[in-house]
Design an enzyme around this catalytic site. Structure first.
Site: not given
Length: 259
Positions: A23, A26, A97, A149, A162, A164-166, A195
């Site tokens: 990822g 950018r 990432n 995160s 987000y 749950t996965t992080k 960020i």
């Protein structure tokens, strides 16, 4: 951060070691790739955005190698890693990432939305890690950094996929660190705060008050710059972190320790 070590200065020398950063066309991933290249590493940048990859790699020079990759296509990852090992060199480190955000509560998110965020943030991360380890383990050295995160430590409203996965990414890092210690491969997770990236601006688009409220809770009252997260990546990948593994490190300006 060491006050004598400014962001993007060469504080570590990777002596041509090869890293894969997912990822990285950018934003945060690109900042990580730039930091590693500035520290004398060679970096394979992977992303689904081939055009974006080619544009940024042209600025990074001969130490950067673009590879188009859809992280959700886990069947293609073994061939990707095999090609990198054969044509570029032995992979020393992996920075997982690639990730997406979904602004949905548990009663709003559809099955398709849930499956997509799991495919990107978890299944793709595991697939990249598993295939790199096929080559890293016999060499008995390496470093893997998972980008989780702050939401994986503290939660976040209207973001069940987000969060749950992080959170699971942190568990993945800890489990792998336990298994890979005998192979001298370290695995850590970084938990960035808010960020200043395009992704963050999209998340808070149309709701500047929510972003201002979040920023007011940060002990250092500003958003993080991508380069500041990249500096922690460089540290964890370096020999200076040779005894650091299985950790979930918040780089959040003090957000988690506030009120």
């Amino acid at each position: 951060m060491n006050r004598g070590c400014k962001i993007m200065s060469v504080c570590h020398n990777f002596q041509g070691r090869l890293f894969v950063v997912t990822g990285s066309a950018r934003g945060l991933g690109l900042a990580m790739a730039k930091r590693l290249v500035a520290s004398n590493a060679r970096v394979v940048l992977t992303d689904i955005d081939e055009k974006g990859l080619n544009l940024v790699v042209s600025d990074l020079g001969e130490a950067a190698y673009p590879r188009k990759n859809d992280i959700t296509d886990t069947q293609s990852i073994p061939a990707l890693i095999k090609e990198i090992e054969a044509n570029i060199g032995p992979i020393f480190g992996l920075v997982n990432n690639a990730g997406i955000f979904n602004k949905k509560t548990g009663w709003e998110i559809s099955n398709d939305e849930w499956e997509t965020i799991v495919k990107v943030n978890l299944s793709g991360t595991l697939a990249m890690t598993r295939e790199c380890l096929q080559y890293m383990r016999p060499r008995k050295e390496g470093s893997i950094v998972m980008i989780s995160s702050l939401a994986g430590l503290t939660g976040l409203p209207t973001s069940i996929g987000y969060v749950t996965t992080k959170t699971a990414v942190i568990g993945m890092a800890r489990s792998l660190a336990t298994d890979l210690g005998p192979d001298n491969i370290r695995v850590n997770a970084i938990c960035p705060g808010v960020i200043d990236t395009e992704m963050t601006r999209k998340v808070f688009e149309g709701d500047p008050g929510r972003l201002a409220k979040l920023q007011s809770r940060i002990s250092l009252p500003r958003l993080a710059q991508p380069e500041e997260i990249a500096a922690m990546v460089a540290f964890l990948c370096s020999d200076d972190a040779a005894y650091v593994t299985g950790q979930a490190i918040a780089v959040d300006g003090g957000f988690a320790s506030g009120f």
